[in-house]
Design a protein around this motif. Structure first.
Motif, PDB file in Angstrom:
ATOM      1  N   MET A   1       0.852  -1.173   0.000  1.00 37.08           N
ATOM      2  CA  MET A   1       0.000   0.000   0.000  1.00 37.08           C
ATOM      3  C   MET A   1       0.894   1.231   0.000  1.00 37.08           C
ATOM      4  O   MET A   1       1.840   1.312   0.765  1.00 37.08           O
ATOM      5  N   MET A   2       0.574   2.157  -0.889  1.00 34.29           N
ATOM      6  CA  MET A   2       1.255   3.448  -0.915  1.00 34.29           C
ATOM      7  C   MET A   2       0.246   4.496  -0.439  1.00 34.29           C
ATOM      8  O   MET A   2      -0.833   4.622  -1.003  1.00 34.29           O
ATOM      9  N   LEU A   3       0.615   5.215   0.607  1.00 38.46           N
ATOM     10  CA  LEU A   3      -0.236   6.258   1.164  1.00 38.46           C
ATOM     11  C   LEU A   3       0.494   7.583   1.003  1.00 38.46           C
ATOM     12  O   LEU A   3       1.620   7.732   1.475  1.00 38.46           O
ATOM     13  N   ALA A   4      -0.130   8.507   0.310  1.00 41.35           N
ATOM     14  CA  ALA A   4       0.496   9.810   0.059  1.00 41.35           C
ATOM     15  C   ALA A   4      -0.426  10.915   0.528  1.00 41.35           C
ATOM     16  O   ALA A   4      -1.646  10.767   0.548  1.00 41.35           O
ATOM     17  N   MET A   5       0.173  12.021   0.882  1.00 43.72           N
ATOM     18  CA  MET A   5      -0.577  13.185   1.334  1.00 43.72           C
ATOM     19  C   MET A   5      -0.266  14.360   0.416  1.00 43.72           C
ATOM     20  O   MET A   5       0.886  14.783   0.305  1.00 43.72           O
ATOM     21  N   ARG A  64      -7.194   5.858   8.406  1.00 44.55           N
ATOM     22  CA  ARG A  64      -7.474   4.634   9.179  1.00 44.55           C
ATOM     23  C   ARG A  64      -8.289   3.628   8.362  1.00 44.55           C
ATOM     24  O   ARG A  64      -7.992   2.431   8.355  1.00 44.55           O
ATOM     25  N   ASP A  65      -9.327   4.118   7.696  1.00 48.61           N
ATOM     26  CA  ASP A  65     -10.208   3.215   6.954  1.00 48.61           C
ATOM     27  C   ASP A  65      -9.512   2.575   5.760  1.00 48.61           C
ATOM     28  O   ASP A  65      -9.709   1.384   5.495  1.00 48.61           O
ATOM     29  N   TYR A  66      -8.714   3.348   5.028  1.00 53.27           N
ATOM     30  CA  TYR A  66      -8.004   2.774   3.877  1.00 53.27           C
ATOM     31  C   TYR A  66      -6.971   1.745   4.328  1.00 53.27           C
ATOM     32  O   TYR A  66      -6.859   0.665   3.728  1.00 53.27           O
ATOM     33  N   ILE A  67      -6.222   2.051   5.375  1.00 51.97           N
ATOM     34  CA  ILE A  67      -5.228   1.092   5.868  1.00 51.97           C
ATOM     35  C   ILE A  67      -5.918  -0.176   6.371  1.00 51.97           C
ATOM     36  O   ILE A  67      -5.504  -1.292   6.033  1.00 51.97           O
ATOM     37  N   ALA A  68      -6.969  -0.021   7.161  1.00 49.82           N
ATOM     38  CA  ALA A  68      -7.685  -1.191   7.688  1.00 49.82           C
ATOM     39  C   ALA A  68      -8.277  -2.039   6.565  1.00 49.82           C
ATOM     40  O   ALA A  68      -8.181  -3.271   6.593  1.00 49.82           O
ATOM     41  N   ALA A  69      -8.859  -1.407   5.563  1.00 41.53           N
ATOM     42  CA  ALA A  69      -9.450  -2.153   4.444  1.00 41.53           C
ATOM     43  C   ALA A  69      -8.387  -2.944   3.697  1.00 41.53           C
ATOM     44  O   ALA A  69      -8.594  -4.111   3.347  1.00 41.53           O
TER      45      ALA A  69
END
Length: 107
Positions: A1-5, A64-69
């Motif tokens: 998973m890539m999470l960017a801001m 939180r929701d994207y990481i948990a999913a």
């Protein structure tokens, strides 16, 4: 998973990394948010850390929701959450790239 801001565009390096990944992958970029948004700084320095048009509470809920999913689907074997399949009306600032799409940099 890539999470960017708040990425206006993806770097060529990020695009190459994405293309090299095998197996489940997912990317989400939260428009208008700063790099520090998913940290305690968003609460400790409330109002000084940009969190996008959704505001701090909703942006943190999105993180939180994207990481948990992603973890539920890929580590726990749960069904794919709709958050992982494309844009979400609940989180309009989230730019989603699924594993079947190319991560692209903007010109």
């Amino acid at each position: 998973m890539m999470l960017a801001m708040g990425n206006e565009q993806r770097s060529e390096e990020e695009c190459r990394l994405w293309g090299s990944l095998r197996g489940p992958r997912f990317s989400v970029n939260l428009r208008g948010a700063e790099h520090l948004t998913p940290s305690d700084a968003v609460w400790l320095a409330r109002g000084t850390i940009k969190s996008g048009s959704m505001g701090a509470d909703k942006t943190i809920a999105a993180v939180r929701d994207y990481i948990a999913a992603f973890l539920d689907a890929n580590l726990r074997g749960r069904p794919m959450d709709p958050l992982l399949t494309g844009p979400s009306a609940e989180y309009p600032d989230a730019d989603v790239t699924t594993q079947n799409q190319l991560l692209r940099s903007k010109p």
